[in-house]
Scaffold this active site. Structure first.
Site, PDB file in Angstrom:
ATOM      1  N   HIS A 220     -11.763  32.755   3.657  1.00  0.00           N
ATOM      2  CA  HIS A 220     -12.613  32.618   2.483  1.00  0.00           C
ATOM      3  C   HIS A 220     -13.640  31.509   2.690  1.00  0.00           C
ATOM      4  CE1 HIS A 220      -9.074  30.004   1.821  1.00  0.00           C
ATOM      5  NE2 HIS A 220      -9.913  29.180   1.211  1.00  0.00           N
TER       6      HIS A 220
ATOM      7  N   CYS B 175     -13.905  18.522  -0.549  1.00  0.00           N
ATOM      8  CA  CYS B 175     -13.729  19.809   0.113  1.00  0.00           C
ATOM      9  C   CYS B 175     -13.308  20.804  -0.963  1.00  0.00           C
ATOM     10  CB  CYS B 175     -12.708  19.731   1.234  1.00  0.00           C
ATOM     11  SG  CYS B 175     -11.330  18.627   0.949  1.00  0.00           S
TER      12      CYS B 175
ATOM     13  N   HIS C 297     -14.517  25.093  -2.672  1.00  0.00           N
ATOM     14  CA  HIS C 297     -14.964  26.466  -2.458  1.00  0.00           C
ATOM     15  C   HIS C 297     -16.147  26.790  -3.362  1.00  0.00           C
ATOM     16  CE1 HIS C 297     -10.547  26.168  -1.924  1.00  0.00           C
ATOM     17  NE2 HIS C 297     -10.821  26.786  -0.799  1.00  0.00           N
TER      18      HIS C 297
ATOM     19  N   GLU D 202     -15.793  15.850  -8.882  1.00  0.00           N
ATOM     20  CA  GLU D 202     -14.694  15.046  -8.357  1.00  0.00           C
ATOM     21  C   GLU D 202     -15.000  13.556  -8.330  1.00  0.00           C
ATOM     22  OE1 GLU D 202     -12.900  16.399  -4.706  1.00  0.00           O
ATOM     23  OE2 GLU D 202     -13.176  18.507  -5.247  1.00  0.00           O
TER      24      GLU D 202
ATOM     25  N   TYR E  59     -11.712  27.887  10.673  1.00  0.00           N
ATOM     26  CA  TYR E  59     -10.455  27.288  11.097  1.00  0.00           C
ATOM     27  C   TYR E  59      -9.319  27.838  10.238  1.00  0.00           C
ATOM     28  CZ  TYR E  59     -10.307  24.317   6.968  1.00  0.00           C
ATOM     29  OH  TYR E  59     -10.244  23.870   5.678  1.00  0.00           O
TER      30      TYR E  59
ATOM     31  N   GLU F  88      -4.821  27.200   4.793  1.00  0.00           N
ATOM     32  CA  GLU F  88      -6.266  27.120   4.621  1.00  0.00           C
ATOM     33  C   GLU F  88      -6.866  27.914   5.776  1.00  0.00           C
ATOM     34  OE1 GLU F  88      -7.988  26.187   2.245  1.00  0.00           O
ATOM     35  OE2 GLU F  88      -7.135  24.436   1.254  1.00  0.00           O
TER      36      GLU F  88
ATOM     37  N   GLU G  57     -10.527  29.154   6.496  1.00  0.00           N
ATOM     38  CA  GLU G  57     -11.821  29.004   5.863  1.00  0.00           C
ATOM     39  C   GLU G  57     -12.993  29.127   6.820  1.00  0.00           C
ATOM     40  OE1 GLU G  57     -10.538  26.253   2.107  1.00  0.00           O
ATOM     41  OE2 GLU G  57     -11.373  25.204   3.843  1.00  0.00           O
TER      42      GLU G  57
ATOM     43  N   TRP H 192      -6.524  19.993   7.181  1.00  0.00           N
ATOM     44  CA  TRP H 192      -7.883  20.480   7.399  1.00  0.00           C
ATOM     45  C   TRP H 192      -8.842  19.349   7.740  1.00  0.00           C
ATOM     46  CZ3 TRP H 192      -5.681  20.535   2.523  1.00  0.00           C
ATOM     47  CH2 TRP H 192      -6.273  19.711   1.568  1.00  0.00           C
TER      48      TRP H 192
END
Length: 169
Positions: free
Chosen positions: A30, A65, A67, A85, A100, A110, A112, A157
């Site tokens: 994703h 980090c 989406h 954030e 990765y 993860e 992504e 990640w």
């Protein structure tokens, strides 16, 4: 409110949407973005993930980090999450992207297509405590040392993305 991620193939062609946690359970590719912020001393901003996060709580990671939403481009998503954030606005520039896959524990993955952005910031933060426990700046030298000595204190990640970042700069 349920959050959805945009499922893609390796060419970044949209395959559909899936609820975020389900995509992490299934390890499906994703869209994602990672933001690296630096101060005028060249130190990298780290955030400690909030203790209530459903995976990787209380671990250190890069500034932001997350989406992009359906229909949102990577840069707009990155700027949105920096504001949500960290409570700040920062100019960001795209540096590279790569794919990765990382086991983040608890049966979650993860996987992504990650667009990496950098920017600079030298002022105060207004942290969203639901997302971020605390922030700090660190030199790259000290960061490498901390990761070597205590890798469990950092998100899986982030360790992968940091190595990829070093290959580009």
């Amino acid at each position: 409110m349920e959050e959805y991620v945009v499922l893609v193939n390796p060419k970044d062609e949209v395959l559909g949407l899936m609820e975020k946690q389900q995509a992490h359970i299934n390890g499906l590719l994703h869209r994602a973005f990672s933001v690296f912020l630096f101060n005028d001393n060249g130190e990298m901003l780290l955030q400690k993930r909030a203790s209530a996060k459903y995976h990787s709580p209380n671990q250190w990671t890069n500034a932001v980090c997350s989406h992009p939403r359906d229909g949102e481009n990577y840069l707009d998503g990155a700027k949105r999450r920096v504001k949500e954030e960290l409570g700040i606005e920062a100019e960001l520039s795209e540096k590279f992207n790569f794919i990765y896959k990382a086991d983040v524990g608890g049966g979650l993955w993860e996987h992504e297509l990650d667009y990496v952005f950098t920017g600079s910031y030298n002022s105060e933060f207004n942290l969203n405590q639901d997302e971020v426990e605390e922030v700090r700046y660190i030199s790259m030298e000290n960061l490498d040392k901390e990761i070597t000595e205590n890798p469990e204190k950092f998100t899986e990640w982030f360790k992968i993305i940091l190595e990829e970042y070093k290959h580009h700069f």
